[in-house]
Write a protein that holds these residues in place. Structure first.
Motif, PDB file in Angstrom:
ATOM      1  N   ILE A   1       6.670  -9.054   5.903  1.00 46.37           N
ATOM      2  CA  ILE A   1       7.813  -9.500   5.105  1.00 46.37           C
ATOM      3  C   ILE A   1       7.921  -8.691   3.825  1.00 46.37           C
ATOM      4  CG2 ILE A   1       8.704 -11.442   3.746  1.00 46.37           C
ATOM      5  CD1 ILE A   1       7.632 -13.303   5.909  1.00 46.37           C
ATOM      6  N   VAL A   2       6.785  -8.469   3.160  1.00 48.75           N
ATOM      7  CA  VAL A   2       6.795  -7.654   1.940  1.00 48.75           C
ATOM      8  C   VAL A   2       7.240  -6.232   2.261  1.00 48.75           C
ATOM      9  CG1 VAL A   2       5.339  -6.679   0.133  1.00 48.75           C
ATOM     10  CG2 VAL A   2       5.042  -9.059   0.795  1.00 48.75           C
ATOM     11  N   ALA A   3       6.806  -5.695   3.396  1.00 47.69           N
ATOM     12  CA  ALA A   3       7.219  -4.346   3.779  1.00 47.69           C
ATOM     13  C   ALA A   3       8.720  -4.269   4.022  1.00 47.69           C
ATOM     14  CB  ALA A   3       6.459  -3.920   5.032  1.00 47.69           C
ATOM     15  N   VAL A   4       9.284  -5.287   4.648  1.00 44.87           N
ATOM     16  CA  VAL A   4      10.733  -5.307   4.888  1.00 44.87           C
ATOM     17  C   VAL A   4      11.496  -5.376   3.574  1.00 44.87           C
ATOM     18  CG1 VAL A   4      12.605  -6.679   5.865  1.00 44.87           C
ATOM     19  CG2 VAL A   4      10.543  -6.260   7.214  1.00 44.87           C
ATOM     20  N   ILE A   5      11.033  -6.227   2.649  1.00 45.98           N
ATOM     21  CA  ILE A   5      11.691  -6.332   1.345  1.00 45.98           C
ATOM     22  C   ILE A   5      11.623  -5.000   0.605  1.00 45.98           C
ATOM     23  CG2 ILE A   5      11.584  -7.468  -0.906  1.00 45.98           C
ATOM     24  CD1 ILE A   5      10.610  -9.975   0.506  1.00 45.98           C
ATOM     25  N   SER A   6      10.466  -4.337   0.679  1.00 44.92           N
ATOM     26  CA  SER A   6      10.306  -3.042   0.003  1.00 44.92           C
ATOM     27  C   SER A   6      11.213  -1.984   0.615  1.00 44.92           C
ATOM     28  CB  SER A   6       8.851  -2.589   0.075  1.00 44.92           C
ATOM     29  OG  SER A   6       8.004  -3.518  -0.548  1.00 44.92           O
ATOM     30  N   ALA A   7      11.289  -1.962   1.947  1.00 44.34           N
ATOM     31  CA  ALA A   7      12.156  -0.970   2.606  1.00 44.34           C
ATOM     32  C   ALA A   7      13.622  -1.209   2.246  1.00 44.34           C
ATOM     33  CB  ALA A   7      11.958  -1.049   4.117  1.00 44.34           C
ATOM     34  N   ALA A   8      14.005  -2.472   2.243  1.00 44.27           N
ATOM     35  CA  ALA A   8      15.394  -2.779   1.851  1.00 44.27           C
ATOM     36  C   ALA A   8      15.629  -2.399   0.396  1.00 44.27           C
ATOM     37  CB  ALA A   8      15.675  -4.264   2.069  1.00 44.27           C
ATOM     38  N   GLY A   9      14.652  -2.658  -0.467  1.00 44.21           N
ATOM     39  CA  GLY A   9      14.791  -2.272  -1.867  1.00 44.21           C
ATOM     40  C   GLY A   9      14.916  -0.770  -2.039  1.00 44.21           C
ATOM     41  N   TYR A  10      14.188   0.009  -1.209  1.00 44.60           N
ATOM     42  CA  TYR A  10      14.285   1.465  -1.298  1.00 44.60           C
ATOM     43  C   TYR A  10      15.713   1.927  -0.994  1.00 44.60           C
ATOM     44  CZ  TYR A  10      13.527   6.384  -0.233  1.00 44.60           C
ATOM     45  OH  TYR A  10      13.602   7.756  -0.211  1.00 44.60           O
ATOM     46  N   VAL A  11      16.279   1.422   0.087  1.00 45.68           N
ATOM     47  CA  VAL A  11      17.624   1.862   0.491  1.00 45.68           C
ATOM     48  C   VAL A  11      18.660   1.433  -0.539  1.00 45.68           C
ATOM     49  CG1 VAL A  11      19.394   1.628   2.266  1.00 45.68           C
ATOM     50  CG2 VAL A  11      16.981   1.829   2.931  1.00 45.68           C
ATOM     51  N   ILE A  12      18.589   0.166  -0.968  1.00 46.52           N
ATOM     52  CA  ILE A  12      19.591  -0.340  -1.905  1.00 46.52           C
ATOM     53  C   ILE A  12      19.429   0.335  -3.265  1.00 46.52           C
ATOM     54  CG2 ILE A  12      20.443  -2.400  -3.074  1.00 46.52           C
ATOM     55  CD1 ILE A  12      19.505  -4.017  -0.670  1.00 46.52           C
ATOM     56  N   GLY A  13      18.180   0.519  -3.731  1.00 44.08           N
ATOM     57  CA  GLY A  13      17.967   1.166  -5.023  1.00 44.08           C
ATOM     58  C   GLY A  13      18.457   2.601  -5.035  1.00 44.08           C
ATOM     59  N   ARG A  14      18.234   3.318  -3.975  1.00 44.20           N
ATOM     60  CA  ARG A  14      18.705   4.706  -3.890  1.00 44.20           C
ATOM     61  C   ARG A  14      20.228   4.756  -3.930  1.00 44.20           C
ATOM     62  NH1 ARG A  14      20.132   8.780  -0.414  1.00 44.20           N
ATOM     63  NH2 ARG A  14      18.999  10.764  -0.640  1.00 44.20           N
ATOM     64  N   THR A  15      20.856   3.904  -3.154  1.00 37.12           N
ATOM     65  CA  THR A  15      22.321   3.873  -3.098  1.00 37.12           C
ATOM     66  C   THR A  15      22.903   3.458  -4.441  1.00 37.12           C
ATOM     67  OG1 THR A  15      22.183   3.296  -0.752  1.00 37.12           O
ATOM     68  CG2 THR A  15      24.284   2.906  -1.862  1.00 37.12           C
ATOM     69  N   ARG A  16      22.288   2.455  -5.064  1.00 36.05           N
ATOM     70  CA  ARG A  16      22.800   1.955  -6.348  1.00 36.05           C
ATOM     71  C   ARG A  16      22.712   3.027  -7.433  1.00 36.05           C
ATOM     72  NH1 ARG A  16      23.426  -3.220  -8.587  1.00 36.05           N
ATOM     73  NH2 ARG A  16      23.050  -3.344 -10.841  1.00 36.05           N
ATOM     74  N   ALA A  17      21.636   3.819  -7.439  1.00 38.87           N
ATOM     75  CA  ALA A  17      21.494   4.875  -8.442  1.00 38.87           C
ATOM     76  C   ALA A  17      22.574   5.945  -8.266  1.00 38.87           C
ATOM     77  CB  ALA A  17      20.106   5.497  -8.335  1.00 38.87           C
ATOM     78  N   VAL A  18      22.838   6.325  -7.024  1.00 36.46           N
ATOM     79  CA  VAL A  18      23.879   7.337  -6.770  1.00 36.46           C
ATOM     80  C   VAL A  18      25.239   6.811  -7.189  1.00 36.46           C
ATOM     81  CG1 VAL A  18      25.040   8.662  -4.963  1.00 36.46           C
ATOM     82  CG2 VAL A  18      22.545   8.409  -4.922  1.00 36.46           C
ATOM     83  N   GLN A  19      25.514   5.540  -6.898  1.00 38.97           N
ATOM     84  CA  GLN A  19      26.800   4.951  -7.280  1.00 38.97           C
ATOM     85  C   GLN A  19      26.951   4.885  -8.797  1.00 38.97           C
ATOM     86  OE1 GLN A  19      26.847   1.167  -5.298  1.00 38.97           O
ATOM     87  NE2 GLN A  19      27.451   2.033  -3.303  1.00 38.97           N
ATOM     88  N   SER A  20      25.843   4.628  -9.521  1.00 34.30           N
ATOM     89  CA  SER A  20      25.936   4.553 -10.983  1.00 34.30           C
ATOM     90  C   SER A  20      26.282   5.894 -11.603  1.00 34.30           C
ATOM     91  CB  SER A  20      24.616   4.040 -11.559  1.00 34.30           C
ATOM     92  OG  SER A  20      23.589   5.007 -11.394  1.00 34.30           O
ATOM     93  N   ALA A  21      25.977   6.991 -10.888  1.00 28.61           N
ATOM     94  CA  ALA A  21      26.313   8.335 -11.377  1.00 28.61           C
ATOM     95  C   ALA A  21      27.645   8.818 -10.844  1.00 28.61           C
ATOM     96  CB  ALA A  21      25.204   9.306 -10.993  1.00 28.61           C
ATOM     97  N   GLY A  22      28.394   7.938 -10.222  1.00 28.36           N
ATOM     98  CA  GLY A  22      29.684   8.329  -9.675  1.00 28.36           C
ATOM     99  C   GLY A  22      29.579   9.304  -8.523  1.00 28.36           C
ATOM    100  N   GLY A  23      28.455   9.294  -7.834  1.00 30.63           N
ATOM    101  CA  GLY A  23      28.257  10.177  -6.695  1.00 30.63           C
ATOM    102  C   GLY A  23      27.792  11.556  -7.062  1.00 30.63           C
TER     103      GLY A  23
END
Length: 491
Positions: free
Chosen positions: A9-31
């Motif tokens: 469960i912790v591994a799934v949460i971490s993997a989801a956090g990796y994908v969402i965190g990466r996407t969120r950072a790119v979106q904050s820079a306007g791509g």
């Protein structure tokens, strides 16, 4: 919840956090990746790290602390009057933990219900009968007090497991939200991740130290428990090893000296075989053998180190033992050897096993002697053999002595060759053709079977292990001291 599921469960949460965190950072820079302080993968790794590390650390601490807390809470349920003579509170708690595992197995097998296992209302006779039917009673030491304490132990363990699951999952989610909050263009994600990786590397480097500390502590605690039941003076001075498993050791004589003598005697025979052969092999491979011969002979010699010790034991039992008996037994009129198992049988085979330890280490040490020393000796008119004897070996001697001491430590800790080649007789004798045994062999024999750790005969294995640990540690320290004090530094 099982620990494996919790980790997943912790591994799934971490993997989801990796994908969402990466996407969120790119979106904050306007791509635009140029506006990011770090690469997008660092933002994802930062989120995954903050989700996984606190949760897994909390789970690790919980798994270590929970048994200690439960033991301290349940031990108060055992009155002093319930502790029999020759036993201790720690041994009774071992029986409680064993009974708790038996209750779990009995519930899983359908012999008792969950309500019976967790409640103290069930009749004692009915519960013990069902546990015996389930094959979960290995000793006759279960009393009403032990059963009640086991039920309390099991209940507290289940409650603690549930609380741990809630805390770990909550920490993983909180860490993931923390990482997502930092997933913006100005956050220095790379610096944070690199500091985290450095901490992980330090923790990995500390595992060996922590493992050694854990081994020492486990030996110390059980050794102290043994000496509470058996006098230390008799253990270290008695010349007889005669354990008796009747009457909780009342008639046992557990002297370590015959076992130490057998250990050192067999190791001495092994070193008398391994040191000359290994050292001569190292000199030949480093000074006389051609590169073609060396490339073939050295790997073949080191194959001996990869053979399982059980194979060496079979070789000692089926080949070396009968051969020695045919030469030194009654059939030749000598009558020195009465059976296949003897000190000489185990020592010869163990010596063959130690050859690659001595030869490989000595070969590396001899090759480390600079070529300029050889050339200088040849320039003064010395022959090759004189150069080896008077220049190379003296220069490499500290390292060679260290290699021999390390091989001695390996010989002292050997088990299977001794069990199959030397026999099980604990005796003080100078005859190398008699059967003897070692400390390691007796550790195996004392812990074989259903040992309940409620008697000196079972706990003596830990005292033997502690004695062996101190002996091998002393040899290793001596080897390191010799190498560091007397080695010569060459440029």
């Amino acid at each position: 919840m099982p620990v494996l599921w919790l980790v997943l469960i912790v591994a799934v949460i971490s993997a989801a956090g990796y994908v969402i965190g990466r996407t969120r950072a790119v979106q904050s820079a306007g791509g635009s990746l140029r506006k990011l302080h770090s690469l997008p993968s660092f933002y994802g790794a930062n989120t995954a790290m903050k989700a996984a590390v606190p949760a897994l650390l909390a789970m690790l601490v919980w798994l270590v602390a929970q048994p200690l807390y439960i033991n301290s809470a349940v031990t108060t349920l055992i009155p002093d009057g319930e502790i029999a003579d020759g036993s201790s509170r720690g041994l009774v708690m071992a029986e409680v933990r064993r009974t708790a595992r038996g209750l779990d197995n009995a519930v899983a097998g359908g012999f008792i219900t969950e309500e019976m296992a967790s409640s103290g209302r069930a009749e004692f006779s009915d519960m013990t009968r069902r546990l015996k039917e389930a094959g979960q009673v290995v000793t006759g030491n279960i009393t009403q007090t032990v059963l009640t304490a086991a039920q309390a132990y099991r209940s507290k363990a289940a409650t603690g497991q549930m609380m741990m699951s809630v805390v770990v999952i909550a920490l993983a989610l909180a860490g993931a939200f923390w990482g997502l909050r930092d997933a913006h263009a100005d956050f220095r994600a790379r610096n944070t991740v690199e500091r985290g990786i450095k901490a992980v590397l330090i923790a990995a480097a500390s595992i060996a130290i922590l493992t050694t500390i854990g081994i020492i502590l486990s030996l110390i605690f059980n050794t102290i428990e043994f000496f509470r039941l058996y006098p230390a003076s008799e253990f270290f001075t008695s010349l007889e090893w005669a354990p008796s498993f009747s009457g909780r050791g009342g008639a046992s004589s557990l002297g370590v000296l015959p076992l130490l003598w057998g250990t050192l005697y067999i190791s001495l025979v092994a070193l008398l075989v391994a040191v000359p052969i290994g050292l001569f092999s190292a000199v030949y491979l480093s000074e006389y053998a051609s590169s073609r011969v060396r490339s073939i002979a050295k790997p073949l010699l080191e194959v001996l180190a990869g053979i399982p010790t059980i194979v060496y034991g079979l070789f000692a039992l089926l080949t070396v033992g009968p051969l020695l008996l045919a030469v030194f037994g009654d059939s030749t009129g000598l009558g020195w050897m009465q059976g296949q198992r003897a000190v000489m049988t185990a020592g010869l085979v163990m010596g063959v096993m130690l050859i690659p330890f001595v030869s490989s280490l000595s070969d590396d040490i001899i090759n480390a002697v600079p070529q300029t020393m050889r050339d200088g000796s040849y320039g003064l008119g010395a022959t090759k053999s004189e150069t080896i004897k008077q220049v190379i070996l003296p220069a490499a001697l500290p390292g060679i002595v260290g290699a021999i001491l390390l091989a001695a430590s390996r010989a002292i800790g050997e088990t299977m060759i001794v069990v199959m080649g030397a026999g099980a007789a604990a005796r003080l004798s100078l005859n190398p053709f008699e059967a003897m045994t070692t400390v390691t062999a007796k550790i195996v024999s004392q812990l074989t079977g259903d040992s309940d750790f409620a008697s000196p005969e079972a706990l003596v294995a830990f005292a033997l292990g502690m004695t062996l640990f101190v002996l091998t540690l002393g040899l290793n320290v001596l080897a390191l001291y010799i190498v560091r004090k007397y080695r010569e530094q060459y440029e």
